[in-house]
Design a protein around this motif. Structure first.
Motif, PDB file in Angstrom:
ATOM      1  N   ASP A 134       2.600  18.078 -16.382  1.00 29.52           N
ATOM      2  CA  ASP A 134       1.993  18.042 -17.718  1.00 29.52           C
ATOM      3  C   ASP A 134       0.969  19.156 -17.868  1.00 29.52           C
ATOM      4  OD1 ASP A 134       1.536  16.886 -20.302  1.00 29.52           O
ATOM      5  OD2 ASP A 134      -0.329  16.054 -19.502  1.00 29.52           O
ATOM      6  N   ARG A 135       0.164  19.368 -16.825  1.00 25.67           N
ATOM      7  CA  ARG A 135      -0.844  20.435 -16.876  1.00 25.67           C
ATOM      8  C   ARG A 135      -0.181  21.799 -16.992  1.00 25.67           C
ATOM      9  NH1 ARG A 135      -2.752  24.267 -14.106  1.00 25.67           N
ATOM     10  NH2 ARG A 135      -1.505  23.791 -12.276  1.00 25.67           N
ATOM     11  N   GLU A 136       0.900  22.008 -16.216  1.00 26.03           N
ATOM     12  CA  GLU A 136       1.607  23.285 -16.284  1.00 26.03           C
ATOM     13  C   GLU A 136       2.223  23.510 -17.664  1.00 26.03           C
ATOM     14  OE1 GLU A 136       4.445  23.190 -13.121  1.00 26.03           O
ATOM     15  OE2 GLU A 136       2.926  23.395 -11.550  1.00 26.03           O
ATOM     16  N   GLN A 137       2.788  22.449 -18.225  1.00 27.51           N
ATOM     17  CA  GLN A 137       3.401  22.569 -19.559  1.00 27.51           C
ATOM     18  C   GLN A 137       2.343  22.874 -20.608  1.00 27.51           C
ATOM     19  OE1 GLN A 137       5.424  19.065 -20.893  1.00 27.51           O
ATOM     20  NE2 GLN A 137       6.657  20.193 -22.379  1.00 27.51           N
ATOM     21  N   ARG A 138       1.194  22.243 -20.490  1.00 28.37           N
ATOM     22  CA  ARG A 138       0.113  22.510 -21.454  1.00 28.37           C
ATOM     23  C   ARG A 138      -0.404  23.923 -21.299  1.00 28.37           C
ATOM     24  NH1 ARG A 138      -2.828  17.477 -23.482  1.00 28.37           N
ATOM     25  NH2 ARG A 138      -1.375  15.823 -22.950  1.00 28.37           N
ATOM     26  N   ALA A 139      -0.453  24.390 -20.035  1.00 29.49           N
ATOM     27  CA  ALA A 139      -0.893  25.776 -19.825  1.00 29.49           C
ATOM     28  C   ALA A 139       0.092  26.763 -20.430  1.00 29.49           C
ATOM     29  CB  ALA A 139      -1.057  26.036 -18.328  1.00 29.49           C
ATOM     30  N   ARG A 140       1.405  26.495 -20.274  1.00 35.54           N
ATOM     31  CA  ARG A 140       2.407  27.380 -20.886  1.00 35.54           C
ATOM     32  C   ARG A 140       2.315  27.318 -22.398  1.00 35.54           C
ATOM     33  NH1 ARG A 140       6.113  25.379 -16.669  1.00 35.54           N
ATOM     34  NH2 ARG A 140       6.634  23.748 -18.158  1.00 35.54           N
ATOM     35  N   THR A 141       2.070  26.128 -22.934  1.00 31.49           N
ATOM     36  CA  THR A 141       1.965  25.968 -24.376  1.00 31.49           C
ATOM     37  C   THR A 141       0.744  26.725 -24.887  1.00 31.49           C
ATOM     38  OG1 THR A 141       2.990  23.805 -24.261  1.00 31.49           O
ATOM     39  CG2 THR A 141       1.788  24.308 -26.268  1.00 31.49           C
ATOM     40  N   ARG A 166       0.830  -1.212   0.000  1.00 34.30           N
ATOM     41  CA  ARG A 166       0.000   0.000   0.000  1.00 34.30           C
ATOM     42  C   ARG A 166       0.860   1.257   0.000  1.00 34.30           C
ATOM     43  NH1 ARG A 166      -5.307  -1.165   3.705  1.00 34.30           N
ATOM     44  NH2 ARG A 166      -5.940  -3.073   2.643  1.00 34.30           N
ATOM     45  N   TYR A 167       1.971   1.213   0.720  1.00 32.03           N
ATOM     46  CA  TYR A 167       2.875   2.359   0.740  1.00 32.03           C
ATOM     47  C   TYR A 167       3.411   2.636  -0.665  1.00 32.03           C
ATOM     48  CZ  TYR A 167       6.668   5.422   2.265  1.00 32.03           C
ATOM     49  OH  TYR A 167       7.502   6.477   2.443  1.00 32.03           O
ATOM     50  N   LEU A 168       3.818   1.577  -1.362  1.00 32.92           N
ATOM     51  CA  LEU A 168       4.316   1.750  -2.726  1.00 32.92           C
ATOM     52  C   LEU A 168       3.218   2.238  -3.667  1.00 32.92           C
ATOM     53  CD1 LEU A 168       6.685  -1.329  -3.042  1.00 32.92           C
ATOM     54  CD2 LEU A 168       7.304   1.084  -2.758  1.00 32.92           C
ATOM     55  N   ASP A 169       1.984   1.788  -3.451  1.00 32.63           N
ATOM     56  CA  ASP A 169       0.864   2.296  -4.246  1.00 32.63           C
ATOM     57  C   ASP A 169       0.683   3.792  -4.042  1.00 32.63           C
ATOM     58  OD1 ASP A 169       0.377  -0.220  -5.248  1.00 32.63           O
ATOM     59  OD2 ASP A 169      -1.338  -0.642  -3.924  1.00 32.63           O
ATOM     60  N   VAL A 170       0.803   4.241  -2.793  1.00 31.41           N
ATOM     61  CA  VAL A 170       0.652   5.670  -2.499  1.00 31.41           C
ATOM     62  C   VAL A 170       1.790   6.462  -3.111  1.00 31.41           C
ATOM     63  CG1 VAL A 170       0.703   7.369  -0.621  1.00 31.41           C
ATOM     64  CG2 VAL A 170      -0.733   5.353  -0.428  1.00 31.41           C
ATOM     65  N   VAL A 171       3.022   5.964  -2.997  1.00 29.78           N
ATOM     66  CA  VAL A 171       4.174   6.657  -3.587  1.00 29.78           C
ATOM     67  C   VAL A 171       4.013   6.734  -5.102  1.00 29.78           C
ATOM     68  CG1 VAL A 171       6.664   6.460  -3.980  1.00 29.78           C
ATOM     69  CG2 VAL A 171       5.742   6.134  -1.689  1.00 29.78           C
ATOM     70  N   ALA A 172       3.572   5.665  -5.719  1.00 33.87           N
ATOM     71  CA  ALA A 172       3.359   5.666  -7.169  1.00 33.87           C
ATOM     72  C   ALA A 172       2.265   6.655  -7.552  1.00 33.87           C
ATOM     73  CB  ALA A 172       3.005   4.268  -7.655  1.00 33.87           C
ATOM     74  N   ALA A 173       1.197   6.700  -6.763  1.00 30.53           N
ATOM     75  CA  ALA A 173       0.111   7.649  -7.051  1.00 30.53           C
ATOM     76  C   ALA A 173       0.592   9.082  -6.892  1.00 30.53           C
ATOM     77  CB  ALA A 173      -1.074   7.372  -6.134  1.00 30.53           C
ATOM     78  N   GLN A 174       1.432   9.347  -5.882  1.00 32.18           N
ATOM     79  CA  GLN A 174       1.976  10.691  -5.703  1.00 32.18           C
ATOM     80  C   GLN A 174       2.876  11.072  -6.878  1.00 32.18           C
ATOM     81  OE1 GLN A 174       3.865  10.357  -1.874  1.00 32.18           O
ATOM     82  NE2 GLN A 174       2.029  10.999  -0.762  1.00 32.18           N
ATOM     83  N   ALA A 175       3.674  10.122  -7.359  1.00 32.53           N
ATOM     84  CA  ALA A 175       4.546  10.394  -8.505  1.00 32.53           C
ATOM     85  C   ALA A 175       3.712  10.681  -9.749  1.00 32.53           C
ATOM     86  CB  ALA A 175       5.478   9.214  -8.749  1.00 32.53           C
ATOM     87  N   LEU A 176       2.653   9.906  -9.949  1.00 33.26           N
ATOM     88  CA  LEU A 176       1.763  10.159 -11.094  1.00 33.26           C
ATOM     89  C   LEU A 176       1.066  11.509 -10.966  1.00 33.26           C
ATOM     90  CD1 LEU A 176       0.198   6.633 -11.711  1.00 33.26           C
ATOM     91  CD2 LEU A 176       1.856   7.851 -13.137  1.00 33.26           C
ATOM     92  N   ALA A 177       0.719  11.885  -9.749  1.00 33.29           N
ATOM     93  CA  ALA A 177       0.088  13.189  -9.544  1.00 33.29           C
ATOM     94  C   ALA A 177       1.065  14.315  -9.874  1.00 33.29           C
ATOM     95  CB  ALA A 177      -0.402  13.311  -8.110  1.00 33.29           C
ATOM     96  N   ARG A 178       2.338  14.156  -9.476  1.00 31.80           N
ATOM     97  CA  ARG A 178       3.348  15.163  -9.807  1.00 31.80           C
ATOM     98  C   ARG A 178       3.539  15.253 -11.322  1.00 31.80           C
ATOM     99  NH1 ARG A 178       7.535  12.790  -6.379  1.00 31.80           N
ATOM    100  NH2 ARG A 178       6.250  12.497  -4.576  1.00 31.80           N
ATOM    101  N   ILE A 179       3.588  14.099 -11.987  1.00 33.53           N
ATOM    102  CA  ILE A 179       3.745  14.091 -13.450  1.00 33.53           C
ATOM    103  C   ILE A 179       2.550  14.765 -14.107  1.00 33.53           C
ATOM    104  CG2 ILE A 179       3.795  12.582 -15.479  1.00 33.53           C
ATOM    105  CD1 ILE A 179       5.471  10.632 -13.791  1.00 33.53           C
ATOM    106  N   ALA A 180       1.353  14.461 -13.625  1.00 33.65           N
ATOM    107  CA  ALA A 180       0.150  15.085 -14.187  1.00 33.65           C
ATOM    108  C   ALA A 180       0.161  16.595 -13.953  1.00 33.65           C
ATOM    109  CB  ALA A 180      -1.094  14.458 -13.560  1.00 33.65           C
ATOM    110  N   GLU A 181       0.629  17.039 -12.803  1.00 38.62           N
ATOM    111  CA  GLU A 181       0.694  18.475 -12.523  1.00 38.62           C
ATOM    112  C   GLU A 181       1.710  19.149 -13.451  1.00 38.62           C
ATOM    113  OE1 GLU A 181      -0.089  22.156 -10.999  1.00 38.62           O
ATOM    114  OE2 GLU A 181      -1.229  20.307 -10.749  1.00 38.62           O
TER     115      GLU A 181
END
Length: 162
Positions: free
Chosen positions: A152-159, A135-150
């Protein structure tokens, strides 16, 4: 049954308060392991069972007890034997004679039961720690995906602004 339900609800409420108070800080994997080992009810049950079986090992290692007895006969007779003059008092001291290392066998049986509980506790502990790690690794993976999504969102906003 109602008391158990109320106690469980109070425990969940207390745990909820404790979790909310620590929501700002990150929980390391080692700290999660320590909390599971200290507070998980299944592991506490094994500790209590092991304590009871340890007392059984101590009891099995003891010698059979000595018993003292007294018996009073003919205390209140009839006719010429009336009164306490014809009373007979018998005292006895007894113990069981054990042959063939029965005490050692009792102790070995009690120790094997204690070892079985210790093994079951170790198995349960490892299962719980594996689940915590998963479960800890699932949470860490979800946090990493959330950072990547954020990102990506910032890059799309700049674009989009460009």
């Amino acid at each position: 049954m109602y008391l158990r339900t109320a106690a469980a609800a109070a425990l969940l409420a207390a745990c909820g308060v404790a979790v909310d108070a620590r929501a700002d800080s990150e929980l390391a994997l080692e700290a999660a392991f320590a909390r599971v080992e200290a507070f998980h009810p299944d592991l506490k049950m094994f500790r209590q069972t092991a304590a009871g079986l340890a007392s059984e090992v101590d009891r099995a290692a003891q010698k059979p007890p000595l018993t003292v007895g007294a018996e009073l006969e003919n205390a209140f007779g009839n006719g010429a034997a009336a009164g306490v003059g014809g009373a007979e008092l018998s005292l006895n001291l007894a113990s069981v004679l054990e042959r063939g290392d029965k005490r050692a066998a009792r102790t070995a049986l009690a120790r094997s039961r204690l070892d079985a509980v210790d093994n079951a506790r170790a198995i349960k502990r490892l299962d719980l720690l594996a689940e915590v790690a998963r479960r800890y690794l699932d949470v860490v993976a979800a946090q990493a995906l959330a950072r990547i999504a954020e990102l990506d969102r910032e890059q799309r906003a700049r674009t989009a602004e460009a």
